[in-house]
Design a protein around this motif. Structure first.
Motif, PDB file in Angstrom:
ATOM      1  N   TYR A   1      13.524   0.265   6.021  1.00 16.62           N
ATOM      2  CA  TYR A   1      13.189   1.657   6.311  1.00 16.62           C
ATOM      3  C   TYR A   1      14.213   2.221   7.280  1.00 16.62           C
ATOM      4  N   PRO A   2      14.773   3.379   6.980  1.00 20.03           N
ATOM      5  CA  PRO A   2      14.562   4.240   5.802  1.00 20.03           C
ATOM      6  C   PRO A   2      15.493   3.900   4.643  1.00 20.03           C
ATOM      7  N   GLY A   3      16.281   2.869   4.760  1.00 23.40           N
ATOM      8  CA  GLY A   3      17.257   2.461   3.777  1.00 23.40           C
ATOM      9  C   GLY A   3      18.583   2.181   4.477  1.00 23.40           C
ATOM     10  N   PRO A   4      19.548   1.686   3.738  1.00 24.53           N
ATOM     11  CA  PRO A   4      19.554   1.418   2.289  1.00 24.53           C
ATOM     12  C   PRO A   4      18.777   0.152   1.928  1.00 24.53           C
ATOM     13  N   ASN A   5      18.067   0.214   0.818  1.00 22.67           N
ATOM     14  CA  ASN A   5      17.272  -0.919   0.351  1.00 22.67           C
ATOM     15  C   ASN A   5      17.269  -0.940  -1.179  1.00 22.67           C
TER      16      ASN A   5
ATOM     17  N   TYR B   1       0.823  -1.211   0.000  1.00 19.64           N
ATOM     18  CA  TYR B   1       0.000   0.000   0.000  1.00 19.64           C
ATOM     19  C   TYR B   1       0.857   1.261   0.000  1.00 19.64           C
ATOM     20  N   PHE B   2       2.115   1.122   0.416  1.00 14.47           N
ATOM     21  CA  PHE B   2       2.928   2.306   0.661  1.00 14.47           C
ATOM     22  C   PHE B   2       4.240   2.376  -0.119  1.00 14.47           C
TER      23      PHE B   2
ATOM     24  N   PRO C   1       9.372   6.858  -8.369  1.00 15.42           N
ATOM     25  CA  PRO C   1       8.157   7.485  -7.842  1.00 15.42           C
ATOM     26  C   PRO C   1       8.309   7.885  -6.381  1.00 15.42           C
ATOM     27  N   ALA C   2       7.393   8.710  -5.913  1.00 18.13           N
ATOM     28  CA  ALA C   2       7.456   9.215  -4.548  1.00 18.13           C
ATOM     29  C   ALA C   2       7.328   8.106  -3.511  1.00 18.13           C
ATOM     30  N   ASN C   3       6.702   6.991  -3.878  1.00 20.40           N
ATOM     31  CA  ASN C   3       6.561   5.880  -2.927  1.00 20.40           C
ATOM     32  C   ASN C   3       7.697   4.862  -3.048  1.00 20.40           C
ATOM     33  N   ALA C   4       8.799   5.254  -3.673  1.00 16.81           N
ATOM     34  CA  ALA C   4      10.008   4.418  -3.694  1.00 16.81           C
ATOM     35  C   ALA C   4      10.802   4.714  -2.419  1.00 16.81           C
ATOM     36  N   ILE C   5      10.274   4.264  -1.292  1.00 11.16           N
ATOM     37  CA  ILE C   5      10.874   4.577   0.007  1.00 11.16           C
ATOM     38  C   ILE C   5      12.285   4.010   0.073  1.00 11.16           C
ATOM     39  N   GLY C   6      13.240   4.878   0.397  1.00 15.98           N
ATOM     40  CA  GLY C   6      14.645   4.491   0.427  1.00 15.98           C
ATOM     41  C   GLY C   6      15.457   5.155  -0.662  1.00 15.98           C
ATOM     42  N   LYS C   7      14.781   5.713  -1.670  1.00 12.81           N
ATOM     43  CA  LYS C   7      15.518   6.353  -2.766  1.00 12.81           C
ATOM     44  C   LYS C   7      16.275   7.588  -2.295  1.00 12.81           C
TER      45      LYS C   7
ATOM     46  N   LEU D   1      10.090  12.159   7.043  1.00 14.75           N
ATOM     47  CA  LEU D   1      10.037  10.807   7.619  1.00 14.75           C
ATOM     48  C   LEU D   1       9.793   9.746   6.549  1.00 14.75           C
ATOM     49  N   GLY D   2      10.344   9.970   5.361  1.00 17.09           N
ATOM     50  CA  GLY D   2      10.188   9.004   4.282  1.00 17.09           C
ATOM     51  C   GLY D   2       8.934   9.195   3.462  1.00 17.09           C
ATOM     52  N   LEU D   3       8.091  10.142   3.837  1.00 13.96           N
ATOM     53  CA  LEU D   3       6.885  10.457   3.084  1.00 13.96           C
ATOM     54  C   LEU D   3       7.198  11.629   2.158  1.00 13.96           C
TER      55      LEU D   3
END
Length: 266
Positions: free
Chosen positions: A158-162, A77-78, A182-188, A229-231
């Motif tokens: 979270y928050p990376g590295p991944n 979802y995220f 995209p914005a939901n590529a958490i860790g970029k 915060l990753g968002l």
């Protein structure tokens, strides 16, 4: 006193966008049916999505593509999981690279799955598709970037590295890729505290980021993007749209396609 009125307008705006993006992600439900069915991830589909160009039919064409698919389970979802595939002119098979957070040894995996395989049931989408002239040189730069990835022995979802940190590293090192995660590529946006300032993940702009938890990116591909915060919240001017957490973006398709002197194919 109305407490809501005392909250700064910017915070109220971000909260509204967050609720909107999460609501849209829940409504779209990018997770595959297997994510909630019996068997779990072990029985999730990993077959070809049928979207990669036929490497045999285009044997004489050099090709680079980047994919992203929803991560498995509730995280879908995220967040997304990305990977890169490529072939040189003369090759009849692709090479795939992504970062995998389980197993032994380096987290950078070669040919872990099919080039365009479903990611544990989730359908991938194309972020980048380069073919033809200039792609051979791009592949050389991509392989050098893979070899220089500084987090090959560590992984944090979270928050990376991944896996998104890995593709962002390639994007920074190979600006010709024009990769816009995209914005939901958490860790970029993950950057060590010792190097908070540098090139943005697309290689086209600048970024300030503290461990991917607080920062700002400005670039040709990603536009303007704020990370809290990753968002990620932002405005994409290259392909007009809103960059939002959970849903990724709302607006025009921002996939980068470049077929320079390449033969047509599926």
């Amino acid at each position: 006193m109305n407490t809501f009125k005392t909250v700064p307008l910017a915070i109220r705006g971000l909260a509204t966008l967050l609720l909107l993006s999460v609501g849209l992600s829940l409504a779209n439900d990018p997770r595959p049916p297997a994510a909630t069915g019996e068997g779990g991830w072990r029985s999730a589909a990993r077959h070809s999505a049928g979207i990669a160009p036929d490497p045999t039919a285009l044997a004489d064409t050099a090709i680079v593509q980047v994919y992203a698919a929803a991560t498995y389970g509730w995280r879908g979802y995220f967040a997304v999981h990305p990977w890169i595939i490529y072939k040189r002119a003369g090759d009849t098979a692709y090479t795939r690279y992504d970062v995998i957070g389980w197993g032994r040894g380096t987290v950078v995996r070669r040919n872990y799955a099919l080039p365009d395989g479903l990611w544990f049931g989730a359908m991938p989408r194309v972020l980048v598709d380069h073919r033809g002239a200039g792609v051979e040189a791009m592949i050389e730069d991509i392989e050098a970037a893979i070899a220089s990835y500084p987090h090959a022995d560590e992984y944090r979802s979270y928050p990376g590295p991944n896996s998104n940190t890995f593709l962002a590293h390639i994007g920074r090192e190979v600006p010709a890729l024009r990769l816009d995660l995209p914005a939901n590529a958490i860790g970029k946006d993950y950057r060590p505290v010792t190097r908070p300032l540098g090139v943005s993940p697309s290689g086209s702009g600048l970024q300030f980021s503290l461990l991917g938890l607080l920062g700002l990116s400005v670039g040709v591909q990603e536009g303007i993007e704020l990370n809290l915060l990753g968002l990620n919240f932002g405005l994409d001017l290259n392909s007009p749209g809103l960059r939002l957490p959970a849903i990724g973006r709302i607006g025009l398709d921002d996939a980068v396609v470049s077929h320079r002197g390449a033969a047509s194919g599926p």
